[in-house]
Scaffold this active site. Structure first.
Site, PDB file in Angstrom:
ATOM      1  N   PRO A  78       0.776  -1.244   0.000  1.00  0.00           N
ATOM      2  CA  PRO A  78       0.000   0.000   0.000  1.00  0.00           C
ATOM      3  C   PRO A  78       0.816   1.308   0.000  1.00  0.00           C
ATOM      4  O   PRO A  78       0.597   2.175  -0.840  1.00  0.00           O
ATOM      5  CB  PRO A  78      -0.841  -0.104   1.280  1.00  0.00           C
ATOM      6  CG  PRO A  78      -0.904  -1.565   1.592  1.00  0.00           C
ATOM      7  CD  PRO A  78       0.389  -2.144   1.107  1.00  0.00           C
ATOM      8  N   THR A 109       2.116   2.622  -5.323  1.00  0.00           N
ATOM      9  CA  THR A 109       2.047   4.082  -5.487  1.00  0.00           C
ATOM     10  C   THR A 109       2.481   4.717  -4.172  1.00  0.00           C
ATOM     11  O   THR A 109       1.731   4.683  -3.187  1.00  0.00           O
ATOM     12  CB  THR A 109       0.616   4.538  -5.819  1.00  0.00           C
ATOM     13  OG1 THR A 109       0.174   3.839  -6.975  1.00  0.00           O
ATOM     14  CG2 THR A 109       0.576   6.033  -6.075  1.00  0.00           C
ATOM     15  N   LYS A 188       2.636   9.296 -12.231  1.00  0.00           N
ATOM     16  CA  LYS A 188       1.407   8.709 -11.685  1.00  0.00           C
ATOM     17  C   LYS A 188       0.729   9.697 -10.716  1.00  0.00           C
ATOM     18  O   LYS A 188      -0.490   9.888 -10.753  1.00  0.00           O
ATOM     19  CB  LYS A 188       1.772   7.402 -10.977  1.00  0.00           C
ATOM     20  CG  LYS A 188       0.800   6.873  -9.963  1.00  0.00           C
ATOM     21  CD  LYS A 188      -0.333   6.101 -10.578  1.00  0.00           C
ATOM     22  CE  LYS A 188      -1.313   5.631  -9.490  1.00  0.00           C
ATOM     23  NZ  LYS A 188      -2.561   5.154 -10.020  1.00  0.00           N
ATOM     24  N   LYS A 263      -5.093   9.362  -0.574  1.00  0.00           N
ATOM     25  CA  LYS A 263      -3.662   9.049  -0.372  1.00  0.00           C
ATOM     26  C   LYS A 263      -2.826   9.600  -1.531  1.00  0.00           C
ATOM     27  O   LYS A 263      -1.844  10.308  -1.323  1.00  0.00           O
ATOM     28  CB  LYS A 263      -3.481   7.528  -0.277  1.00  0.00           C
ATOM     29  CG  LYS A 263      -2.041   7.113  -0.037  1.00  0.00           C
ATOM     30  CD  LYS A 263      -1.780   5.641  -0.336  1.00  0.00           C
ATOM     31  CE  LYS A 263      -1.590   5.401  -1.800  1.00  0.00           C
ATOM     32  NZ  LYS A 263      -0.869   4.194  -2.170  1.00  0.00           N
TER      33      LYS A 263
HETATM   34  P1  NAD Z   1      -4.329  -3.796  -0.818  1.00  0.00           P
HETATM   35  O1  NAD Z   1      -4.387  -3.185   0.530  1.00  0.00           O
HETATM   36  O2  NAD Z   1      -5.527  -4.480  -1.359  1.00  0.00           O
HETATM   37  O3  NAD Z   1      -3.115  -4.877  -0.873  1.00  0.00           O
HETATM   38  C1  NAD Z   1      -1.859  -4.646  -0.334  1.00  0.00           C
HETATM   39  C2  NAD Z   1      -1.288  -5.994   0.126  1.00  0.00           C
HETATM   40  O4  NAD Z   1       0.018  -5.773   0.649  1.00  0.00           O
HETATM   41  C3  NAD Z   1      -2.125  -6.636   1.234  1.00  0.00           C
HETATM   42  O5  NAD Z   1      -2.445  -7.964   0.880  1.00  0.00           O
HETATM   43  C4  NAD Z   1      -1.195  -6.572   2.449  1.00  0.00           C
HETATM   44  O6  NAD Z   1      -1.381  -7.650   3.365  1.00  0.00           O
HETATM   45  C5  NAD Z   1       0.177  -6.608   1.786  1.00  0.00           C
HETATM   46  N1  NAD Z   1       1.244  -6.096   2.624  1.00  0.00           N
HETATM   47  C6  NAD Z   1       1.263  -4.953   3.364  1.00  0.00           C
HETATM   48  N2  NAD Z   1       2.431  -4.835   4.002  1.00  0.00           N
HETATM   49  C7  NAD Z   1       3.176  -5.913   3.652  1.00  0.00           C
HETATM   50  C8  NAD Z   1       4.475  -6.359   4.000  1.00  0.00           C
HETATM   51  N3  NAD Z   1       5.263  -5.652   4.822  1.00  0.00           N
HETATM   52  N4  NAD Z   1       4.914  -7.515   3.474  1.00  0.00           N
HETATM   53  C9  NAD Z   1       4.130  -8.246   2.631  1.00  0.00           C
HETATM   54  N5  NAD Z   1       2.896  -7.877   2.284  1.00  0.00           N
HETATM   55  C10 NAD Z   1       2.423  -6.718   2.785  1.00  0.00           C
HETATM   56  O7  NAD Z   1      -3.832  -2.638  -1.791  1.00  0.00           O
HETATM   57  P2  NAD Z   1      -3.985  -2.572  -3.395  1.00  0.00           P
HETATM   58  O8  NAD Z   1      -5.320  -1.980  -3.734  1.00  0.00           O
HETATM   59  O9  NAD Z   1      -3.556  -3.876  -3.964  1.00  0.00           O
HETATM   60  O10 NAD Z   1      -2.910  -1.439  -3.734  1.00  0.00           O
HETATM   61  C11 NAD Z   1      -1.506  -1.696  -3.766  1.00  0.00           C
HETATM   62  C12 NAD Z   1      -0.832  -0.469  -4.339  1.00  0.00           C
HETATM   63  O11 NAD Z   1      -1.352  -0.240  -5.667  1.00  0.00           O
HETATM   64  C13 NAD Z   1      -1.100   0.823  -3.550  1.00  0.00           C
HETATM   65  O12 NAD Z   1       0.069   1.596  -3.490  1.00  0.00           O
HETATM   66  C14 NAD Z   1      -2.195   1.501  -4.358  1.00  0.00           C
HETATM   67  O13 NAD Z   1      -2.184   2.906  -4.214  1.00  0.00           O
HETATM   68  C15 NAD Z   1      -1.829   1.101  -5.776  1.00  0.00           C
HETATM   69  N6  NAD Z   1      -2.953   1.117  -6.718  1.00  0.00           N
HETATM   70  C16 NAD Z   1      -4.168   0.626  -6.350  1.00  0.00           C
HETATM   71  C17 NAD Z   1      -5.223   0.689  -7.248  1.00  0.00           C
HETATM   72  C18 NAD Z   1      -6.590   0.185  -6.862  1.00  0.00           C
HETATM   73  O14 NAD Z   1      -7.566   0.507  -7.560  1.00  0.00           O
HETATM   74  N7  NAD Z   1      -6.725  -0.613  -5.807  1.00  0.00           N
HETATM   75  C19 NAD Z   1      -5.035   1.241  -8.530  1.00  0.00           C
HETATM   76  C20 NAD Z   1      -3.771   1.677  -8.902  1.00  0.00           C
HETATM   77  C21 NAD Z   1      -2.720   1.612  -7.974  1.00  0.00           C
END
Ligand code: NAD
Length: 323
Positions: A78, A109, A188, A263
């Site tokens: 995240p 991101t 981005k 965020k």
């Molecule tokens: P999410 O919260 O669904 O998934 C994040 C995963 O990372 C979780 O499964 C969590 O358990 C894991 N995690 C956290 N800390 C960890 C660690 N220390 N070691 C191992 N695993 C760990 O988030 P997401 O929606 O998948 O987003 C991930 C990134 O992508 C973010 O930076 C977000 O801004 C970006 N993003 C998201 C979207 C969207 O629509 N969801 C779109 C574009 C970009």
């Protein structure tokens, strides 16, 4: 796609809303001999993926363990604090393994300063390793469909580009080299700043037009024909019922969560300050997304719910008999 895919061992850390469908694309598309080692602090998703792809997706016990097993590693967590922990934790982080010669790609991101700090640490300690920022756009639906875009923090002539593009293309439809380290993130964040501002402006403009008596579908047609034409209005219209496939029409349920917009918007405003960019819409935009993220009527919904937060009328169809 290029025939030069040489990814026999690949790692993926962070299997959330975005990471899990990205791993599924890799598992379905990499050559049969490739193995994918995965890790997430939430063990359930690791077990699910390993069960879905037996002998193909393998469970790692930590970020360090995954880094040790693979030549190429992708991370998708995240925030900046998570990226620091995944890479720099002295006991279990990626950099506590010997990562000489490895290719490391962070798709999260996050702020550019954290990304550059991780890159600096890697360059100093493992000069033969390569670290890239490669944040994505296109949301969860795009990750599932394999249509996301990657903004890559390097130049088109970077020596690893010919390995990176075919790999990232397995998970998305566009890879844009943005010029230099951290520029993928800067691109981005500025994109999401613009998209967030447009969503607020579109909500306000639709609302003032509707309160003046106009049908929102007419307003959308006018903007599309005029100088206000934009993708938020055309395909993500914040007013429910204007564009059938917009998240607003489905109750703002599918889409880009308002807290994620908050965020990214906040990271963009910080970046603007750091680089000395004058930013008159930043504070008011941030206040709006912070307010919407706290509002129980909006939290966890698509960010275009900002229209609801600003008091826009949602049941206009019942008043016009849906005609
Ligand atoms: P999410 O919260 O669904 O998934 C994040 C995963 O990372 C979780 O499964 C969590 O358990 C894991 N995690 C956290 N800390 C960890 C660690 N220390 N070691 C191992 N695993 C760990 O988030 P997401 O929606 O998948 O987003 C991930 C990134 O992508 C973010 O930076 C977000 O801004 C970006 N993003 C998201 C979207 C969207 O629509 N969801 C779109 C574009 C970009």
């Amino acid at each position: 796609m290029s025939g030069s895919l040489e990814f026999e061992t690949l790692g993926f850390i962070g299997l959330g809303a975005m990471g899990k469908p990205m791993v599924i694309h890799l598992a379905n598309k990499l050559p049969p001999e490739s193995r994918i080692y995965v890790f997430d602090v939430a063990s359930q998703v690791v077990d699910e993926l390993c069960a879905q792809f037996p002998n193909r997706v393998l469970k790692g016990s930590s970020s360090k363990d995954v880094a040790q097993q693979v030549e190429t590693l992708l991370t998708m967590v995240p925030e900046g604090a998570h990226v620091r922990s995944v890479y720099l934790d002295p006991q279990n982080g990626v950099c506590s393994a010997d990562i000489s010669n490895k290719l490391l790609i962070d798709c999260s991101t996050i702020d550019t300063a954290t990304s550059l700090a991780v890159k600096r640490h890697i360059t100093q300690n493992f000069p033969s390793a390569s670290f890239y920022d490669a944040p994505v756009s296109g949301g969860v639906v795009g990750a599932v469909k394999g249509t996301i875009a990657f903004f890559l923090g390097c130049s088109e002539t970077d020596p690893n580009v010919q390995r990176l593009i075919p790999l990232l293309s397995l998970m998305g439809k566009q890879v844009i080299p943005c010029g230099a380290p951290s520029f993928g993130l800067a691109a981005k964040l500025s994109n999401n700043y613009l998209s967030g501002i447009i969503a607020i402006a579109c909500s306000e403009a639709m609302d003032m037009g509707m309160r003046s008596g106009l049908d929102p579908r007419t307003l959308a047609k006018v903007y599309a024909a005029g100088t206000a034409q934009n993708t938020i209005c055309d395909r993500f219209n914040p007013v429910p019922g204007v564009y059938p496939e917009a998240p607003s029409t489905g109750g703002y349920k599918e889409g880009f969560k308002v807290q994620l917009m908050q965020k990214d918007f906040s990271l963009a405003v910080d970046m603007a300050k750091r680089v000395g960019s004058k930013n008159v819409l930043g504070e008011v935009g941030l206040e709006t997304y912070e307010g919407a993220s706290r509002d129980p009527r909006c939290r966890d919904l698509d960010s275009r719910v900002v229209y609801r937060y600003l008091g826009g009328q949602e049941d206009w169809q019942s008043k016009t008999n849906g005609s």
